[in-house]
Design a protein around this motif. Structure first.
Motif, PDB file in Angstrom:
ATOM      1  N   VAL A  73       0.874  -1.255  -0.339  1.00  0.00           N
ATOM      2  CA  VAL A  73      -0.449   0.302   0.116  1.00  0.00           C
ATOM      3  C   VAL A  73       0.751   0.793  -0.120  1.00  0.00           C
ATOM      4  CG1 VAL A  73      -1.654   1.244   0.929  1.00  0.00           C
ATOM      5  CG2 VAL A  73      -2.166  -0.807   0.697  1.00  0.00           C
ATOM      6  N   SER A  74       0.882   2.282  -1.003  1.00  0.00           N
ATOM      7  CA  SER A  74       1.473   3.320  -1.170  1.00  0.00           C
ATOM      8  C   SER A  74       1.034   4.691   0.116  1.00  0.00           C
ATOM      9  CB  SER A  74       1.095   3.466  -2.682  1.00  0.00           C
ATOM     10  OG  SER A  74       1.785   4.896  -2.613  1.00  0.00           O
ATOM     11  N   THR A  75       1.626   5.323   0.785  1.00  0.00           N
ATOM     12  CA  THR A  75       0.917   6.659   1.269  1.00  0.00           C
ATOM     13  C   THR A  75       0.145   7.556   0.673  1.00  0.00           C
ATOM     14  OG1 THR A  75       3.020   7.572   0.897  1.00  0.00           O
ATOM     15  CG2 THR A  75       3.109   6.185   3.000  1.00  0.00           C
ATOM     16  N   PHE A  80      -5.206   5.502   2.233  1.00  0.00           N
ATOM     17  CA  PHE A  80      -4.066   5.784   3.223  1.00  0.00           C
ATOM     18  C   PHE A  80      -4.542   7.435   2.992  1.00  0.00           C
ATOM     19  CE2 PHE A  80      -0.510   6.987   5.149  1.00  0.00           C
ATOM     20  CZ  PHE A  80       0.202   6.070   5.990  1.00  0.00           C
ATOM     21  N   LYS A  81      -4.868   8.222   2.316  1.00  0.00           N
ATOM     22  CA  LYS A  81      -4.783   9.442   2.738  1.00  0.00           C
ATOM     23  C   LYS A  81      -6.168   9.707   3.310  1.00  0.00           C
ATOM     24  CE  LYS A  81      -2.830  11.226  -1.313  1.00  0.00           C
ATOM     25  NZ  LYS A  81      -3.041  11.860  -2.684  1.00  0.00           N
ATOM     26  N   ASN A  82      -7.363   8.765   3.421  1.00  0.00           N
ATOM     27  CA  ASN A  82      -8.319   8.361   3.769  1.00  0.00           C
ATOM     28  C   ASN A  82      -8.259   8.422   5.690  1.00  0.00           C
ATOM     29  OD1 ASN A  82     -10.034   9.694   2.265  1.00  0.00           O
ATOM     30  ND2 ASN A  82     -10.943   7.650   1.429  1.00  0.00           N
ATOM     31  N   LEU A  83      -6.940   7.694   5.645  1.00  0.00           N
ATOM     32  CA  LEU A  83      -6.891   6.453   7.033  1.00  0.00           C
ATOM     33  C   LEU A  83      -6.336   8.063   8.088  1.00  0.00           C
ATOM     34  CD1 LEU A  83      -6.473   5.094   8.901  1.00  0.00           C
ATOM     35  CD2 LEU A  83      -4.418   3.969   7.955  1.00  0.00           C
ATOM     36  N   LYS A 202      20.065   3.690   5.490  1.00  0.00           N
ATOM     37  CA  LYS A 202      20.162   4.355   3.875  1.00  0.00           C
ATOM     38  C   LYS A 202      18.936   3.250   3.632  1.00  0.00           C
ATOM     39  CE  LYS A 202      21.450   0.888   0.485  1.00  0.00           C
ATOM     40  NZ  LYS A 202      22.912  -0.482   0.173  1.00  0.00           N
ATOM     41  N   VAL A 203      17.879   4.323   2.929  1.00  0.00           N
ATOM     42  CA  VAL A 203      16.378   4.414   2.498  1.00  0.00           C
ATOM     43  C   VAL A 203      17.036   3.914   1.157  1.00  0.00           C
ATOM     44  CG1 VAL A 203      14.643   5.269   2.247  1.00  0.00           C
ATOM     45  CG2 VAL A 203      16.231   6.449   3.079  1.00  0.00           C
ATOM     46  N   LEU A 204      15.938   2.215   1.236  1.00  0.00           N
ATOM     47  CA  LEU A 204      16.373   1.518   0.232  1.00  0.00           C
ATOM     48  C   LEU A 204      15.237   1.897  -0.920  1.00  0.00           C
ATOM     49  CD1 LEU A 204      16.253  -1.955   2.345  1.00  0.00           C
ATOM     50  CD2 LEU A 204      18.137  -0.864   0.857  1.00  0.00           C
ATOM     51  N   TYR A 205      15.800   1.134  -2.417  1.00  0.00           N
ATOM     52  CA  TYR A 205      15.446   1.588  -4.436  1.00  0.00           C
ATOM     53  C   TYR A 205      16.171   0.083  -4.067  1.00  0.00           C
ATOM     54  CZ  TYR A 205      13.759   2.874  -8.013  1.00  0.00           C
ATOM     55  OH  TYR A 205      12.836   2.505  -9.467  1.00  0.00           O
ATOM     56  N   LEU A 206      14.605  -0.804  -4.073  1.00  0.00           N
ATOM     57  CA  LEU A 206      15.013  -2.177  -4.647  1.00  0.00           C
ATOM     58  C   LEU A 206      14.261  -2.798  -5.911  1.00  0.00           C
ATOM     59  CD1 LEU A 206      15.820  -4.435  -1.413  1.00  0.00           C
ATOM     60  CD2 LEU A 206      17.934  -2.753  -2.997  1.00  0.00           C
ATOM     61  N   GLY A 207      13.330  -1.807  -6.657  1.00  0.00           N
ATOM     62  CA  GLY A 207      12.433  -2.050  -7.630  1.00  0.00           C
ATOM     63  C   GLY A 207      11.058  -2.401  -6.690  1.00  0.00           C
ATOM     64  N   ILE A 208      10.682  -1.362  -5.309  1.00  0.00           N
ATOM     65  CA  ILE A 208       8.835  -1.485  -5.630  1.00  0.00           C
ATOM     66  C   ILE A 208       7.416  -1.813  -6.020  1.00  0.00           C
ATOM     67  CG2 ILE A 208       7.683  -1.270  -2.598  1.00  0.00           C
ATOM     68  CD1 ILE A 208      10.136   0.059  -1.921  1.00  0.00           C
ATOM     69  N   ASN A 209       6.789  -2.770  -5.777  1.00  0.00           N
ATOM     70  CA  ASN A 209       5.456  -2.982  -6.011  1.00  0.00           C
ATOM     71  C   ASN A 209       4.749  -1.465  -5.667  1.00  0.00           C
ATOM     72  OD1 ASN A 209       6.502  -4.418  -8.648  1.00  0.00           O
ATOM     73  ND2 ASN A 209       6.988  -5.879  -7.517  1.00  0.00           N
ATOM     74  N   ILE A 210       3.781  -0.960  -5.953  1.00  0.00           N
ATOM     75  CA  ILE A 210       3.489  -0.468  -5.427  1.00  0.00           C
ATOM     76  C   ILE A 210       2.206  -0.358  -5.724  1.00  0.00           C
ATOM     77  CG2 ILE A 210       2.430   2.161  -4.894  1.00  0.00           C
ATOM     78  CD1 ILE A 210       5.279   1.209  -3.567  1.00  0.00           C
ATOM     79  N   LYS A 211       1.328  -0.856  -5.269  1.00  0.00           N
ATOM     80  CA  LYS A 211      -0.190  -1.526  -5.357  1.00  0.00           C
ATOM     81  C   LYS A 211      -1.419   0.102  -4.685  1.00  0.00           C
ATOM     82  CE  LYS A 211      -2.722  -5.308  -4.021  1.00  0.00           C
ATOM     83  NZ  LYS A 211      -2.678  -6.705  -4.007  1.00  0.00           N
ATOM     84  N   ASN A 212      -2.012   0.211  -5.676  1.00  0.00           N
ATOM     85  CA  ASN A 212      -2.622   1.161  -5.390  1.00  0.00           C
ATOM     86  C   ASN A 212      -3.942   1.340  -6.067  1.00  0.00           C
ATOM     87  OD1 ASN A 212      -0.885   4.122  -5.852  1.00  0.00           O
ATOM     88  ND2 ASN A 212      -0.237   3.249  -7.373  1.00  0.00           N
TER      89      ASN A 212
END
Length: 212
Positions: A73-75, A80-83, A202-212
């Motif tokens: 889940v993406s912010t 998520f915005k409603n939450l 370190k903030v990782l960037y490993l090709g995250i898949n985001i579900k909208n």
């Protein structure tokens, strides 16, 4: 219950977790997808939802860093915005209702877990509070086990900037620290500094898949 008690529990848990282990992201991805592996995602998430205290540090590491290889889940998602809006307005009942829906989709989401914790705290729902606190501790302990934050090579590893700020708050690092950053091939390395104290994350960037 008091929110200060929650913060104390989180800080105590994180600072007390001493074991450090190198993260093998490729192995984590492989194990989570392998139905025969003891670290298969469905097996781990079943334990995480029911008995989070039964998971060990390696299992916790698989669950937390395994988020990089799953739909999450993406912010930026409207739900998520409603939450976040309900939480901002201290609408605890709605925060719990919306939070539970997102927890069902993405149970290892630290932002969602933290909102549920605050909401259950406000409602004085001890059972749900304690259960989610155990889950939150497990995941944040996985972050702390990723390094000691003292050097670039031993930086704490987090999945997102949101998780970075959760870790910073738990370590009592605030606006009096200055931040410098540099790009890496697999993430961003942040250095937080105040006088002689310096923490690397370190903030990782490993090709995250985001579900909208």
């Amino acid at each position: 219950m008091k929110y200060i008690f929650l913060l104390y529990c989180l800080v105590f848990s994180v600072s007390g977790f001493g074991q450090k282990s190198k993260i093998d992201f490729k192995n984590i991805e492989k194990n989570l997808k392998d139905p025969k592996s003891p670290y298969n995602y469905e097996k781990l998430i079943f334990k995480f939802k029911g008995l989070p205290k039964s998971l060990d540090s390696i299992e916790a590491q698989h669950l937390y860093y395994g988020r990089n290889f799953r739909d999450i889940v993406s912010t930026e998602d409207e739900s998520f915005k409603n939450l976040a809006e309900a939480f901002k307005n201290k609408d605890w009942d709605n925060s719990i209702s919306l939070g539970k829906a997102l927890y069902y989709k993405d149970p290892t989401n630290l932002d969602v877990l933290l909102i549920l914790l605050r909401s259950y705290d406000a409602k004085q729902d001890v059972n749900n509070f304690v259960h989610h606190l155990s889950q939150f501790r497990l995941l944040t302990d996985a972050i702390r086990s990723s390094g000691d934050g003292k050097t670039e090579k031993t930086a704490y590893n987090v999945n997102s900037m949101g998780d970075e700020y959760i870790l910073l708050n738990m370590m009592n690092i605030g606006l009096d620290y200055t931040r410098s950053s540099k790009e890496l091939k697999d993430g961003i390395l942040d250095a937080w500094e105040k006088e002689n104290n310096k923490i690397y994350i370190k903030v990782l960037y490993l090709g995250i898949n985001i579900k909208n």
